[in-house]
Design an enzyme around this catalytic site. Structure first.
Site: not given
Ligand code: CAA
Length: 241
Positions: A13, A85-86, A88, A142, A147
């Site tokens: 990334g 990291i996520t 979600d 949202m 995060y």
């Protein structure tokens, strides 16, 4: 002698682009990663940049790995806290595990990796700490209470530590990327991306990892010695902070 840079989460990334850009700018670079051995091996072969496997959410592991990097390559002059990291999910579905994992990596990771390099930077009277936060730490998002909280924490960390580092020749800055074309963003459901995200990016596209990497190279340079405690937004105009 070329300066030494450590990029956490430096094999994939945005971190991949940062590692390569710093190498191309003449730094001796080490890249850390936490889990994806195949991607890390491929990165090492392709770039010639050594990789170190450790989990930034673990203090002892981070401290031990940093000692190893410094033994192998030399004292760390430039630290890029990029690992993130996520997990979600809407808050009403968020578990303690979702919360702890994201805070552990994205916020505690800054303590765990910066603390072991800090005294060396102070003693040598030079250092560059560059933290990678997020637009969503600035504006909230949202589905990302964990995060957004962690990334807002990274901004506070930066502003406080910059004041401590200034007299020791250490700058501490934070970059807040917007939505960048990486695996993390590609994991967003396509309909959400098309309907709720892309239309709100004024430049009309996702950012490129190289566009964040160029900011890092500048902040690491001697030319950026008067910039500290700054929050650099690179988000295509999506949010002005
Ligand atoms: N911005 C604006 N609206 C969003 C949104 C976003 N980022 N994410 C979701 N929404 C909206 C959806 O469009 C949807 O709207 P409608 O009800 O009008 O259709 C509503 O919220 C609910 O979304 P879902 O139907 O997808 O609900 P879900 O419970 O199935 O999934 C979710 C919720 C897991 C949060 C999912 O929507 C999602 O993954 N959203 C993306 C969240 C996001 O932006 N993450 C950033 C990842 S990249 C990153 O973190 C890097 C960085 O630093 C920028």
């Amino acid at each position: 002698m070329a300066r030494v840079a450590l990029v956490t989460g430096g094999t994939r990334g945005i971190g991949h682009a940062i590692s390569v850009a710093l190498k191309n700018a003449g730094y001796r670079v080490a890249a850390s990663y936490a889990g994806n051995d195949a991607a890390a091996q491929q990165f090492q072969v392709e770039t010639g940049i050594p990789v170190y496997k450790f989990d930034v959410s673990n203090y002892e592991a981070s401290e031990a790995a940093i000692k190893q990097v410094e033994k192998d390559i030399g004292p760390i002059d430039v630290l890029v806290n990029n690992a993130g990291i996520t997990k979600d999910t809407m808050f009403h579905k968020m578990t303690k595990e979702h919360w702890d994992a994201v805070i552990g990596t994205n916020l505690n990771g800054l303590f765990n990796v910066t603390r072991p390099v800090w005294e060396g930077m102070r003693n040598r009277k030079f250092g560059r700490v560059i933290n990678i936060s997020s637009i969503n730490g600035q504006k909230g998002q949202m589905g990302q209470v964990n995060y957004s909280a962690s990334k807002a924490g990274d901004i506070g960390f930066t502003k406080a530590l910059a004041q401590e580092g200034a007299r020791a020749g250490i700058t501490v800055n934070v970059i807040c990327p917007g939505y960048i074309a990486t695996e993390m963003v590609k994991a967003i459901p396509q309909d959400v991306l098309d309907k709720s995200i892309l239309p709100f990016i004024p430049v009309g596209r996702l950012g490129e990892p190289s566009e964040i990497a160029r900011c890092v190279v500048f902040l690491a340079s001697d030319d950026a010695g008067f910039i500290t405690g700054a929050t650099i937004s690179a988000n295509g105009g999506q949010y002005f902070a």
